[in-house]
Design a protein around this motif. Structure first.
Motif, PDB file in Angstrom:
ATOM      1  N   TYR A 188       0.810  -1.209   0.000  1.00 30.73           N
ATOM      2  CA  TYR A 188       0.000   0.000   0.000  1.00 30.73           C
ATOM      3  C   TYR A 188       0.852   1.272   0.000  1.00 30.73           C
ATOM      4  O   TYR A 188       0.334   2.374  -0.154  1.00 30.73           O
ATOM      5  N   THR A 189       2.164   1.146   0.153  1.00 29.19           N
ATOM      6  CA  THR A 189       3.057   2.291   0.080  1.00 29.19           C
ATOM      7  C   THR A 189       3.267   2.690  -1.377  1.00 29.19           C
ATOM      8  O   THR A 189       3.546   1.827  -2.222  1.00 29.19           O
ATOM      9  N   ASP A 190       3.154   3.968  -1.676  1.00 26.59           N
ATOM     10  CA  ASP A 190       3.383   4.462  -3.035  1.00 26.59           C
ATOM     11  C   ASP A 190       4.861   4.829  -3.173  1.00 26.59           C
ATOM     12  O   ASP A 190       5.302   5.882  -2.724  1.00 26.59           O
ATOM     13  N   ILE A 191       5.624   3.948  -3.791  1.00 29.84           N
ATOM     14  CA  ILE A 191       7.062   4.171  -3.919  1.00 29.84           C
ATOM     15  C   ILE A 191       7.366   5.328  -4.869  1.00 29.84           C
ATOM     16  O   ILE A 191       8.459   5.885  -4.886  1.00 29.84           O
ATOM     17  N   PHE A 192       6.364   5.723  -5.695  1.00 31.25           N
ATOM     18  CA  PHE A 192       6.534   6.815  -6.662  1.00 31.25           C
ATOM     19  C   PHE A 192       6.043   8.165  -6.126  1.00 31.25           C
ATOM     20  O   PHE A 192       6.091   9.163  -6.850  1.00 31.25           O
ATOM     21  N   ALA A 193       5.562   8.209  -4.910  1.00 31.00           N
ATOM     22  CA  ALA A 193       4.956   9.431  -4.383  1.00 31.00           C
ATOM     23  C   ALA A 193       5.944  10.591  -4.396  1.00 31.00           C
ATOM     24  O   ALA A 193       7.138  10.420  -4.083  1.00 31.00           O
ATOM     25  N   ASN A 194       5.457  11.763  -4.770  1.00 25.88           N
ATOM     26  CA  ASN A 194       6.287  12.965  -4.706  1.00 25.88           C
ATOM     27  C   ASN A 194       6.539  13.331  -3.249  1.00 25.88           C
ATOM     28  O   ASN A 194       5.604  13.401  -2.448  1.00 25.88           O
ATOM     29  N   GLN A 195       7.792  13.581  -2.927  1.00 32.80           N
ATOM     30  CA  GLN A 195       8.176  13.932  -1.566  1.00 32.80           C
ATOM     31  C   GLN A 195       8.598  15.396  -1.510  1.00 32.80           C
ATOM     32  O   GLN A 195       8.765  16.042  -2.555  1.00 32.80           O
ATOM     33  N   PRO A 196       8.770  15.956  -0.304  1.00 33.34           N
ATOM     34  CA  PRO A 196       9.178  17.368  -0.203  1.00 33.34           C
ATOM     35  C   PRO A 196      10.435  17.649  -1.023  1.00 33.34           C
ATOM     36  O   PRO A 196      11.315  16.789  -1.163  1.00 33.34           O
ATOM     37  N   SER A 197      10.517  18.832  -1.586  1.00 29.59           N
ATOM     38  CA  SER A 197      11.628  19.184  -2.477  1.00 29.59           C
ATOM     39  C   SER A 197      12.922  19.458  -1.729  1.00 29.59           C
ATOM     40  O   SER A 197      13.973  19.652  -2.349  1.00 29.59           O
ATOM     41  N   SER A 198      12.862  19.522  -0.419  1.00 26.22           N
ATOM     42  CA  SER A 198      14.075  19.726   0.364  1.00 26.22           C
ATOM     43  C   SER A 198      14.057  18.795   1.575  1.00 26.22           C
ATOM     44  O   SER A 198      13.003  18.333   1.999  1.00 26.22           O
ATOM     45  N   GLY A 199      15.240  18.542   2.087  1.00 28.16           N
ATOM     46  CA  GLY A 199      15.348  17.649   3.229  1.00 28.16           C
ATOM     47  C   GLY A 199      15.334  16.189   2.803  1.00 28.16           C
ATOM     48  O   GLY A 199      15.186  15.850   1.627  1.00 28.16           O
ATOM     49  N   VAL A 200      15.500  15.309   3.783  1.00 30.82           N
ATOM     50  CA  VAL A 200      15.555  13.873   3.525  1.00 30.82           C
ATOM     51  C   VAL A 200      14.140  13.331   3.322  1.00 30.82           C
ATOM     52  O   VAL A 200      13.272  13.560   4.171  1.00 30.82           O
ATOM     53  N   PRO A 201      13.896  12.619   2.220  1.00 35.58           N
ATOM     54  CA  PRO A 201      12.568  12.024   2.037  1.00 35.58           C
ATOM     55  C   PRO A 201      12.262  11.036   3.157  1.00 35.58           C
ATOM     56  O   PRO A 201      13.178  10.407   3.706  1.00 35.58           O
ATOM     57  N   PRO A 202      11.008  10.894   3.537  1.00 34.08           N
ATOM     58  CA  PRO A 202      10.663   9.939   4.600  1.00 34.08           C
ATOM     59  C   PRO A 202      10.985   8.510   4.181  1.00 34.08           C
ATOM     60  O   PRO A 202      10.955   8.164   2.993  1.00 34.08           O
TER      61      PRO A 202
END
Length: 278
Positions: A89-103
């Motif tokens: 159920y995790t979206d491996i393609f999800a857009n993450q914040p443009s700065s900092g370490v992605p979760p």
């Protein structure tokens, strides 16, 4: 004497359906494993000669205690179905914040789908070996993979990776264990409507491609009870070949899937060495 089966993910879906088929066939003592006590006890109560054990298959110590308990009680083990698994159920393609370490992505399913299946297989082999001579030569280990282990799956790439790994694992251990009288195979169903799949996942697939659980159960039972199997294309796999097989199951039939071809002599020699044949 009754033969003894142990099934992970046995409280619902494919696992429960196979347990039910064994129960109806007679001469089996069945042990189902799940992580929900009430659900497991209710499932076992509906079947003859069936006991429930609570364990998380991703926790080796919990799983090992169940194997030891079952073996001490029955003093043999004939069939193990490494079936427990969960969808992605995790979206491996999800857009993450443009700065900092992605979760950190959620990869918990690998603990169940991959680690749990390998733990189950490892324990199965050891208790198969401890079984009396009357059980030897007719023992079976079956793993549940998926069509997502045969072909890429952009919808759930981590799930697909776990199932690719299981097919590779079966093909890697099957030949050696067959020499000990242990038959190791994997089933690779398409989309089966089970309680694990929510409506969102099911909505990606047309209703006419969903596979009845009974079709999967029928093939699973063949790998345990039959000496040779002919698939829906007419390909016959004899008793001497009925190991290390990946069996794709659709709503139209089931098919033995060959591993990729060896392309040259150097590759053949390399693989022979990898398999310990040279």
């Amino acid at each position: 004497m009754s033969r003894v089966a142990l099934i992970t993910g046995g409280t619902s879906g494919i696992g429960f359906s196979v347990a039910e088929a064994l129960s109806k066939s007679g001469n089996w003592q069945i042990n189902i494993i799940g992580n929900n006590e009430a659900k497991g006890q209710n499932a076992a109560a509906t079947l003859l000669n069936t006991s429930f054990y609570k364990a998380n298959v991703s926790e080796y110590e919990e799983l090992a205690i169940v194997f030891e308990t079952v073996f001490k009680k029955a003093e043999r083990l004939d069939f193990v179905f490494a079936n427990a698994g969960i969808p992605e159920y995790t979206d491996i393609f999800a857009n993450q914040p443009s700065s900092g370490v992605p979760p950190k992505p959620g990869l918990d399913l690998l603990g169940i789908n991959l680690n749990g299946s390998i733990y189950t297989s490892y324990l199965a082999v050891n208790y198969f070996r401890r079984s009396p001579e009357s059980a030897k030569g007719n023992q079976s280990l079956l793993l549940t993979a998926s069509i997502g282990g045969l072909y890429p799956c952009m919808l759930s790439p981590v799930y697909s990776s776990s199932k690719h790994a299981l097919i590779g694992f079966v093909r890697s251990i099957g030949d050696r264990l067959f020499k000990e009288g242990i038959r190791v195979n994997t089933i690779c169903p398409g989309v089966v409507k089970t309680p694990l799949l929510n409506d969102q996942l099911l909505s990606y697939f047309p209703a006419d491609v969903l596979i009845p659980i009974e079709a999967v159960t029928e093939v699973a039972m063949k790998t345990v009870l039959e000496d040779s199997i002919k698939d829906s294309r007419g390909v016959l796999v004899t008793a001497e070949e009925l190991h290390s097989q990946a069996i794709h199951i659709t709503g139209k039939g089931f098919y033995f899937i060959d591993q990729p071809p060896i392309n040259d002599e150097e590759a053949q020699t390399t693989w022979d060495c990898m398999m310990g044949w040279r």
